[in-house]
Design a protein around this motif. Sequence first.
Motif, PDB file in Angstrom:
ATOM      1  N   SER A  85      94.512 116.621  88.008  1.00 14.92           N
ATOM      2  CA  SER A  85      94.450 115.197  88.344  1.00 14.92           C
ATOM      3  C   SER A  85      93.085 114.642  87.969  1.00 14.92           C
ATOM      4  N   LEU A  86      93.101 113.428  87.448  1.00 13.07           N
ATOM      5  CA  LEU A  86      91.878 112.674  87.189  1.00 13.07           C
ATOM      6  C   LEU A  86      92.146 111.251  87.638  1.00 13.07           C
ATOM      7  N   GLU A  87      91.327 110.741  88.532  1.00 13.90           N
ATOM      8  CA  GLU A  87      91.496 109.386  89.048  1.00 13.90           C
ATOM      9  C   GLU A  87      90.162 108.654  88.985  1.00 13.90           C
ATOM     10  N   ILE A  88      90.199 107.491  88.347  1.00 13.47           N
ATOM     11  CA  ILE A  88      89.026 106.615  88.264  1.00 13.47           C
ATOM     12  C   ILE A  88      89.469 105.224  88.707  1.00 13.47           C
ATOM     13  N   GLN A  89      88.742 104.627  89.626  1.00 14.60           N
ATOM     14  CA  GLN A  89      89.062 103.289  90.116  1.00 14.60           C
ATOM     15  C   GLN A  89      87.837 102.396  90.017  1.00 14.60           C
ATOM     16  N   TRP A  90      88.075 101.161  89.564  1.00 11.45           N
ATOM     17  CA  TRP A  90      87.007 100.170  89.533  1.00 11.45           C
ATOM     18  C   TRP A  90      87.641  98.783  89.670  1.00 11.45           C
ATOM     19  N   ASP A  91      87.036  97.983  90.513  1.00 11.72           N
ATOM     20  CA  ASP A  91      87.519  96.637  90.785  1.00 11.72           C
ATOM     21  C   ASP A  91      89.022  96.673  91.040  1.00 11.72           C
ATOM     22  N   ARG A  92      89.826  95.946  90.242  1.00 10.00           N
ATOM     23  CA  ARG A  92      91.284  95.951  90.411  1.00 10.00           C
ATOM     24  C   ARG A  92      91.962  96.864  89.398  1.00 10.00           C
ATOM     25  N   SER A  93      91.217  97.784  88.820  1.00 10.60           N
ATOM     26  CA  SER A  93      91.748  98.635  87.760  1.00 10.60           C
ATOM     27  C   SER A  93      91.679 100.100  88.168  1.00 10.60           C
ATOM     28  N   GLU A  94      92.528 100.908  87.525  1.00  8.81           N
ATOM     29  CA  GLU A  94      92.503 102.343  87.784  1.00  8.81           C
ATOM     30  C   GLU A  94      93.043 103.103  86.589  1.00  8.81           C
ATOM     31  N   LEU A  95      92.569 104.342  86.452  1.00  8.92           N
ATOM     32  CA  LEU A  95      93.014 105.242  85.387  1.00  8.92           C
ATOM     33  C   LEU A  95      93.366 106.571  86.027  1.00  8.92           C
ATOM     34  N   ALA A  96      94.482 107.154  85.593  1.00  2.00           N
ATOM     35  CA  ALA A  96      94.893 108.476  86.076  1.00  2.00           C
ATOM     36  C   ALA A  96      95.327 109.307  84.872  1.00  2.00           C
ATOM     37  N   MET A  97      95.061 110.635  84.936  1.00  3.24           N
ATOM     38  CA  MET A  97      95.412 111.518  83.829  1.00  3.24           C
ATOM     39  C   MET A  97      95.769 112.891  84.358  1.00  3.24           C
ATOM     40  N   VAL A  98      96.794 113.492  83.791  1.00  7.04           N
ATOM     41  CA  VAL A  98      97.150 114.890  84.028  1.00  7.04           C
ATOM     42  C   VAL A  98      97.522 115.498  82.677  1.00  7.04           C
ATOM     43  N   GLY A  99      97.397 116.832  82.561  1.00  9.88           N
ATOM     44  CA  GLY A  99      97.822 117.455  81.319  1.00  9.88           C
ATOM     45  C   GLY A  99      97.016 118.682  80.969  1.00  9.88           C
ATOM     46  N   THR A 100      97.225 119.155  79.743  1.00  8.63           N
ATOM     47  CA  THR A 100      96.565 120.354  79.260  1.00  8.63           C
ATOM     48  C   THR A 100      95.874 120.084  77.932  1.00  8.63           C
ATOM     49  N   ILE A 101      94.722 120.725  77.764  1.00 11.31           N
ATOM     50  CA  ILE A 101      94.002 120.693  76.495  1.00 11.31           C
ATOM     51  C   ILE A 101      93.812 122.145  76.078  1.00 11.31           C
ATOM     52  N   PRO A 102      94.624 122.656  75.150  1.00 11.56           N
ATOM     53  CA  PRO A 102      94.577 124.083  74.811  1.00 11.56           C
ATOM     54  C   PRO A 102      93.320 124.449  74.042  1.00 11.56           C
ATOM     55  N   SER A 103      92.926 125.722  74.138  1.00  9.86           N
ATOM     56  CA  SER A 103      91.754 126.197  73.408  1.00  9.86           C
ATOM     57  C   SER A 103      92.063 126.409  71.935  1.00  9.86           C
ATOM     58  N   SER A 104      93.333 126.676  71.599  1.00  9.18           N
ATOM     59  CA  SER A 104      93.722 126.868  70.199  1.00  9.18           C
ATOM     60  C   SER A 104      94.102 125.534  69.578  1.00  9.18           C
ATOM     61  N   PRO A 105      93.568 125.200  68.406  1.00  7.06           N
ATOM     62  CA  PRO A 105      93.890 123.909  67.780  1.00  7.06           C
ATOM     63  C   PRO A 105      95.345 123.776  67.355  1.00  7.06           C
ATOM     64  N   SER A 106      96.075 124.889  67.260  1.00 13.83           N
ATOM     65  CA  SER A 106      97.481 124.821  66.862  1.00 13.83           C
ATOM     66  C   SER A 106      98.431 124.852  68.055  1.00 13.83           C
ATOM     67  N   ALA A 107      97.904 125.067  69.255  1.00  6.91           N
ATOM     68  CA  ALA A 107      98.750 125.130  70.447  1.00  6.91           C
ATOM     69  C   ALA A 107      99.212 123.730  70.837  1.00  6.91           C
ATOM     70  N   GLU A 108     100.245 123.681  71.661  1.00 10.48           N
ATOM     71  CA  GLU A 108     100.835 122.406  72.050  1.00 10.48           C
ATOM     72  C   GLU A 108      99.896 121.615  72.956  1.00 10.48           C
ATOM     73  N   LEU A 109      99.753 120.343  72.634  1.00 11.57           N
ATOM     74  CA  LEU A 109      98.952 119.420  73.434  1.00 11.57           C
ATOM     75  C   LEU A 109      99.900 118.595  74.287  1.00 11.57           C
ATOM     76  N   ASP A 110      99.646 118.504  75.592  1.00 14.23           N
ATOM     77  CA  ASP A 110     100.576 117.815  76.489  1.00 14.23           C
ATOM     78  C   ASP A 110      99.795 117.173  77.630  1.00 14.23           C
ATOM     79  N   SER A 111      99.550 115.880  77.538  1.00 14.78           N
ATOM     80  CA  SER A 111      98.800 115.168  78.570  1.00 14.78           C
ATOM     81  C   SER A 111      99.386 113.780  78.770  1.00 14.78           C
ATOM     82  N   GLU A 112      99.278 113.285  80.002  1.00 16.44           N
ATOM     83  CA  GLU A 112      99.753 111.945  80.352  1.00 16.44           C
ATOM     84  C   GLU A 112      98.574 111.137  80.885  1.00 16.44           C
ATOM     85  N   VAL A 113      98.445 109.912  80.384  1.00 14.93           N
ATOM     86  CA  VAL A 113      97.410 108.999  80.852  1.00 14.93           C
ATOM     87  C   VAL A 113      98.077 107.697  81.277  1.00 14.93           C
ATOM     88  N   THR A 114      97.753 107.212  82.462  1.00 12.43           N
ATOM     89  CA  THR A 114      98.229 105.898  82.906  1.00 12.43           C
ATOM     90  C   THR A 114      97.023 105.046  83.266  1.00 12.43           C
TER      91      THR A 114
END
Length: 321
Positions: A85-114
Amino acid sequence: FGSGLVIASLIVRDGYFALQDNSRELMLDIPDWSLEVSGQRAARVHSIHLSTDSGSSFRVGNKALLLDQFEARSSLSPEGLRLESLEIQWDRSELAMVGTIPSSPSAELDSEVTVSIDSSQLAHFLGLSDAVSGLIDLRLHLGDSIRHPAVEGQLTGEQLSWRGIDDIDVAAAFEWKIKQARVTVKDSLLASPHGSLQGTGQIALTGDAGKSEVNFQFSRFDFDWLGRFLGNRYRAASLGSGEASLSWPGLELDQFVGTGALALRAAQNTARAGLLPVSGNLSLSSTRENFLISPEELRAGDLHLDVETTVQRQEGLKNLG
């Protein structure tokens, strides 16, 4: 941690971090942050928790963006980083993110950002005086691989305002192939009390990323309102619907070619000072040399306008500008 080092436990309280770039007038100030790291030797996995209280800020010149909350929970292993989980809030705005960042450049990348953002507050921070105001929601999925990343996104906004126009709704679904520098707009909608626009397309983001193509349809567009908005003394009292297809090479939008059709319906029966009811159909096409306008049963008040008109492209673009 690829060397096999494992941190069994690490706790930092009341940390302070500051980054300043005087040449760009940038300042990042993060007081009162805390960090907790715990490691599992057998699995070589580290759990990481980073958080701050309110008071953090990002400044550009004399403008500041104040953060109300920052918190991140993640796990780091030889396979890569898993962001729980990643949550950032400021004023009336917010950002959230979950997912994976693999160490191998050919591995599957899978992340969600709202992101839910107050566009007027961001515009003030960026120094933009002519921006949309209201809340805009953006959802992104980062996929494929680090070597060939792709982003799928959805953007929505309701009851937005721009230049005195209220009740604007926007929605779009798109895919961005980062390495190919191309964006596919799968569907888009712009709706207001003065008309609506829908479109799809393939858009190049660099000069060598190929041809750009867009197709759009518009309905119940109020030409009287458009004339008043542009400050025109003479206006058409008409509602228009139609469609158009345009294409251009790379980033050379001024080199567009395409076709279009417009159906006009008079919004009133009689003319009055500066306002003329217009009805009928228009076909339009653009080549690299000319614009061709072909009316069909076009009436402006008591006038019948059925003469095909060709305008030199350079002169037509000059008049539009």
